[in-house]
Design a protein around this motif. Sequence first.
Motif, PDB file in Angstrom:
ATOM      1  N   ALA A 155       0.816  -1.209   0.000  1.00  0.00           N
ATOM      2  CA  ALA A 155       0.000   0.000   0.000  1.00  0.00           C
ATOM      3  C   ALA A 155       0.854   1.266   0.000  1.00  0.00           C
ATOM      4  O   ALA A 155       0.322   2.373   0.045  1.00  0.00           O
ATOM      5  CB  ALA A 155      -0.941  -0.007   1.218  1.00  0.00           C
ATOM      6  N   SER A 156       2.182   1.111  -0.039  1.00  0.00           N
ATOM      7  CA  SER A 156       3.110   2.260  -0.010  1.00  0.00           C
ATOM      8  C   SER A 156       2.743   3.271   1.073  1.00  0.00           C
ATOM      9  O   SER A 156       2.457   4.424   0.780  1.00  0.00           O
ATOM     10  CB  SER A 156       3.148   2.970  -1.365  1.00  0.00           C
ATOM     11  OG  SER A 156       3.512   2.082  -2.382  1.00  0.00           O
ATOM     12  N   PRO A 157       2.726   2.815   2.303  1.00  0.00           N
ATOM     13  CA  PRO A 157       2.317   3.712   3.400  1.00  0.00           C
ATOM     14  C   PRO A 157       3.412   4.731   3.713  1.00  0.00           C
ATOM     15  O   PRO A 157       4.536   4.593   3.215  1.00  0.00           O
ATOM     16  CB  PRO A 157       2.140   2.743   4.572  1.00  0.00           C
ATOM     17  CG  PRO A 157       3.117   1.648   4.297  1.00  0.00           C
ATOM     18  CD  PRO A 157       3.163   1.498   2.796  1.00  0.00           C
ATOM     19  N   PRO A 158       3.101   5.726   4.540  1.00  0.00           N
ATOM     20  CA  PRO A 158       4.153   6.619   5.035  1.00  0.00           C
ATOM     21  C   PRO A 158       5.084   5.823   5.953  1.00  0.00           C
ATOM     22  O   PRO A 158       4.799   4.664   6.263  1.00  0.00           O
ATOM     23  CB  PRO A 158       3.369   7.681   5.819  1.00  0.00           C
ATOM     24  CG  PRO A 158       2.094   7.024   6.203  1.00  0.00           C
ATOM     25  CD  PRO A 158       1.791   6.049   5.106  1.00  0.00           C
ATOM     26  N   PRO A 159       6.217   6.397   6.381  1.00  0.00           N
ATOM     27  CA  PRO A 159       7.087   5.690   7.323  1.00  0.00           C
ATOM     28  C   PRO A 159       6.298   5.198   8.523  1.00  0.00           C
ATOM     29  O   PRO A 159       5.486   5.934   9.089  1.00  0.00           O
ATOM     30  CB  PRO A 159       8.100   6.754   7.742  1.00  0.00           C
ATOM     31  CG  PRO A 159       8.079   7.771   6.667  1.00  0.00           C
ATOM     32  CD  PRO A 159       6.713   7.733   6.058  1.00  0.00           C
ATOM     33  N   ILE A 160       6.522   3.942   8.894  1.00  0.00           N
ATOM     34  CA  ILE A 160       5.786   3.334  10.002  1.00  0.00           C
ATOM     35  C   ILE A 160       6.695   3.195  11.211  1.00  0.00           C
ATOM     36  O   ILE A 160       7.844   2.751  11.091  1.00  0.00           O
ATOM     37  CB  ILE A 160       5.255   1.939   9.606  1.00  0.00           C
ATOM     38  CG1 ILE A 160       4.236   2.069   8.463  1.00  0.00           C
ATOM     39  CG2 ILE A 160       4.625   1.221  10.808  1.00  0.00           C
ATOM     40  CD1 ILE A 160       3.864   0.738   7.855  1.00  0.00           C
ATOM     41  N   VAL A 161       6.169   3.579  12.372  1.00  0.00           N
ATOM     42  CA  VAL A 161       6.854   3.362  13.646  1.00  0.00           C
ATOM     43  C   VAL A 161       6.077   2.293  14.400  1.00  0.00           C
ATOM     44  O   VAL A 161       4.907   2.490  14.731  1.00  0.00           O
ATOM     45  CB  VAL A 161       6.916   4.653  14.485  1.00  0.00           C
ATOM     46  CG1 VAL A 161       7.595   4.389  15.814  1.00  0.00           C
ATOM     47  CG2 VAL A 161       7.626   5.761  13.715  1.00  0.00           C
ATOM     48  N   ALA A 162       6.701   1.168  14.664  1.00  0.00           N
ATOM     49  CA  ALA A 162       6.026   0.083  15.378  1.00  0.00           C
ATOM     50  C   ALA A 162       6.366   0.154  16.870  1.00  0.00           C
ATOM     51  O   ALA A 162       7.522   0.366  17.245  1.00  0.00           O
ATOM     52  CB  ALA A 162       6.419  -1.266  14.811  1.00  0.00           C
ATOM     53  N   VAL A 163       5.329  -0.027  17.703  1.00  0.00           N
ATOM     54  CA  VAL A 163       5.510  -0.018  19.148  1.00  0.00           C
ATOM     55  C   VAL A 163       5.770  -1.443  19.638  1.00  0.00           C
ATOM     56  O   VAL A 163       4.904  -2.308  19.507  1.00  0.00           O
ATOM     57  CB  VAL A 163       4.267   0.571  19.861  1.00  0.00           C
ATOM     58  CG1 VAL A 163       4.427   0.507  21.368  1.00  0.00           C
ATOM     59  CG2 VAL A 163       4.036   2.010  19.408  1.00  0.00           C
ATOM     60  N   ASP A 164       6.956  -1.685  20.111  1.00  0.00           N
ATOM     61  CA  ASP A 164       7.412  -2.932  20.727  1.00  0.00           C
ATOM     62  C   ASP A 164       7.621  -4.083  19.749  1.00  0.00           C
ATOM     63  O   ASP A 164       8.672  -4.716  19.729  1.00  0.00           O
ATOM     64  CB  ASP A 164       6.481  -3.360  21.858  1.00  0.00           C
ATOM     65  CG  ASP A 164       7.205  -4.290  22.833  1.00  0.00           C
ATOM     66  OD1 ASP A 164       8.445  -4.202  22.917  1.00  0.00           O
ATOM     67  OD2 ASP A 164       6.552  -5.101  23.492  1.00  0.00           O
ATOM     68  N   ILE A 165       6.599  -4.364  18.948  1.00  0.00           N
ATOM     69  CA  ILE A 165       6.709  -5.430  17.941  1.00  0.00           C
ATOM     70  C   ILE A 165       5.722  -5.051  16.828  1.00  0.00           C
ATOM     71  O   ILE A 165       4.630  -4.586  17.121  1.00  0.00           O
ATOM     72  CB  ILE A 165       6.393  -6.828  18.565  1.00  0.00           C
ATOM     73  CG1 ILE A 165       6.723  -7.966  17.604  1.00  0.00           C
ATOM     74  CG2 ILE A 165       4.958  -6.913  19.040  1.00  0.00           C
ATOM     75  CD1 ILE A 165       8.161  -8.423  17.679  1.00  0.00           C
ATOM     76  N   PRO A 166       6.125  -5.180  15.567  1.00  0.00           N
ATOM     77  CA  PRO A 166       5.174  -4.838  14.497  1.00  0.00           C
ATOM     78  C   PRO A 166       3.933  -5.724  14.586  1.00  0.00           C
ATOM     79  O   PRO A 166       4.050  -6.948  14.729  1.00  0.00           O
ATOM     80  CB  PRO A 166       5.980  -5.100  13.214  1.00  0.00           C
ATOM     81  CG  PRO A 166       7.420  -4.996  13.628  1.00  0.00           C
ATOM     82  CD  PRO A 166       7.453  -5.547  15.032  1.00  0.00           C
ATOM     83  N   SER A 167       2.757  -5.125  14.502  1.00  0.00           N
ATOM     84  CA  SER A 167       1.511  -5.888  14.615  1.00  0.00           C
ATOM     85  C   SER A 167       1.411  -6.886  13.477  1.00  0.00           C
ATOM     86  O   SER A 167       1.678  -6.563  12.324  1.00  0.00           O
ATOM     87  CB  SER A 167       0.304  -4.945  14.603  1.00  0.00           C
ATOM     88  OG  SER A 167       0.339  -4.120  15.724  1.00  0.00           O
ATOM     89  N   GLY A 168       1.040  -8.094  13.839  1.00  0.00           N
ATOM     90  CA  GLY A 168       0.956  -9.158  12.852  1.00  0.00           C
ATOM     91  C   GLY A 168       2.220  -9.990  12.812  1.00  0.00           C
ATOM     92  O   GLY A 168       2.204 -11.086  12.275  1.00  0.00           O
ATOM     93  N   TRP A 169       3.292  -9.452  13.369  1.00  0.00           N
ATOM     94  CA  TRP A 169       4.515 -10.248  13.456  1.00  0.00           C
ATOM     95  C   TRP A 169       4.411 -11.201  14.635  1.00  0.00           C
ATOM     96  O   TRP A 169       3.756 -10.912  15.634  1.00  0.00           O
ATOM     97  CB  TRP A 169       5.741  -9.348  13.676  1.00  0.00           C
ATOM     98  CG  TRP A 169       6.194  -8.614  12.460  1.00  0.00           C
ATOM     99  CD1 TRP A 169       5.424  -8.213  11.405  1.00  0.00           C
ATOM    100  CD2 TRP A 169       7.529  -8.170  12.186  1.00  0.00           C
ATOM    101  NE1 TRP A 169       6.189  -7.556  10.486  1.00  0.00           N
ATOM    102  CE2 TRP A 169       7.493  -7.509  10.933  1.00  0.00           C
ATOM    103  CE3 TRP A 169       8.747  -8.265  12.847  1.00  0.00           C
ATOM    104  CZ2 TRP A 169       8.626  -6.947  10.350  1.00  0.00           C
ATOM    105  CZ3 TRP A 169       9.879  -7.709  12.276  1.00  0.00           C
ATOM    106  CH2 TRP A 169       9.819  -7.067  11.035  1.00  0.00           C
ATOM    107  N   ASP A 170       5.060 -12.315  14.512  1.00  0.00           N
ATOM    108  CA  ASP A 170       5.119 -13.240  15.634  1.00  0.00           C
ATOM    109  C   ASP A 170       6.236 -12.802  16.573  1.00  0.00           C
ATOM    110  O   ASP A 170       7.344 -12.499  16.138  1.00  0.00           O
ATOM    111  CB  ASP A 170       5.379 -14.664  15.129  1.00  0.00           C
ATOM    112  CG  ASP A 170       5.270 -15.679  16.248  1.00  0.00           C
ATOM    113  OD1 ASP A 170       4.224 -16.339  16.348  1.00  0.00           O
ATOM    114  OD2 ASP A 170       6.223 -15.796  17.040  1.00  0.00           O
TER     115      ASP A 170
END
Lengths: 224, 224
Positions: free
Chosen positions: A143-158
């Motif tokens: 989806a070519s999103p803007p820069p993403i900042v993930a909190v603690d662990i990227p959602s959907g990642w194990d």
Amino acid sequence: MSPKYGFSIDQLMELAGLSVASAIRETYPPETHPRVLVIAGPGNNGGDGLVAARHLTHFGYDVSVCYPKRSPGKALYEGLVTQCETLGVTFVSADALVGGGAAPPPPLRETHDVAVDAMFGFSFAGAPRAPFDALLALLHQRASPPPIVAVDIPSGWDVDDGDVFGDGMRPETLVSLTAPKIGATAFAGAHHFLGGRFVPPRMKEEFGLRAPEYEGAKQCVRIA
Amino acid sequence: MSPKYGFSIDQLMELAGLSVASAIRETYPPETHPRVLVIAGPGNNGGDGLVAARHLTHFGYDVSVCYPKRSPGKALYEGLVTQCETLGVTFVSADALVGGGAAPPPPLRETHDVAVDAMFGFSFAGAPRAPFDALLALLHQRASPPPIVAVDIPSGWDVDDGDVFGDGMRPETLVSLTAPKIGATAFAGAHHFLGGRFVPPRMKEEFGLRAPEYEGAKQCVRIA
């Protein structure tokens, strides 16, 4: 964090959210990245995001929050929403972002300069339900999103195996809280921070954590 | 701060204490001022001091706390003590400082490089009782104490009229929380900071507060 260290969830969430906001302030200054979207899930990870949204507003950003699944009757979370509302944070619906109406919304990267993924934390398991599936798709690299900042662990990642979705979200920045999770070794973005400057040395020893030194009064430290 | 802004006391105290610790980190680096004594009173001002003691320990200081009048059964305060104990903060009795035993203790300036006055806040009125009268005397300018950092308002000062004791404590640093109190206009020390970066703009307008701009992610800002 175990109750034997005497912390309340309010305190830990405050410091966690502050460290996320501090990492964003260090990486994406409001002069170049003024419009921040925080997508908050229903649990602690979402709470960290709401705290970050408040501090980011104080730091000079124009902050929007998408918080589609609220926990009614939980004073802490209701308070976090009130704090944001009082500051003038804009709350947007998931539909407004993913396009539940007639006209499709513009791509996220046109309306926001940074997206904060505060949907799910390390205790999440299983497949995300609506509307988080659609919100996750919005942050998917396709989806070519803007820069993403993930909190603690990227959602959907194990949390243990890293990105189980293979070609899922690709955050540019990760803010690991208290210690990088095993899954974070799969993180290949440009900026990796450690936050949550409240871990007692005894606890570090107990879990064999090795952490870099924070500088001065800063609430986050760059790992990579 | 009014509940209508949605904050819990845990959150406000965390940010207030962090701003006090940040101001100390900026003014007295641990390399030159490693030994900090925090004297904590029984109320919110003391709680801010306990939070500051925790952060100061994370910032690299060797921190001692004198907390002679505890409020048993108050989970927040008991938690703050546990957090400090877990970090290895030393708790000292008032007697050990003021000399209740046989041998008189050494002057405070020989055992500590900075003293934090977190005894009484802006809601205190009347004459301080034991042991705070003796602890206040220890910080009196006649006792040549180490540099003193006062939290919000120097203890013993009148919040509206300034130093009603005339020749009382002379803090070198004052950390005003949310806004300088009227009594703080009598402050003549070298360093005056504002802390408590959580005041919503609407509240600033409501009370006619004029505040300097905080920088980046900092939790304190120098006023003078």
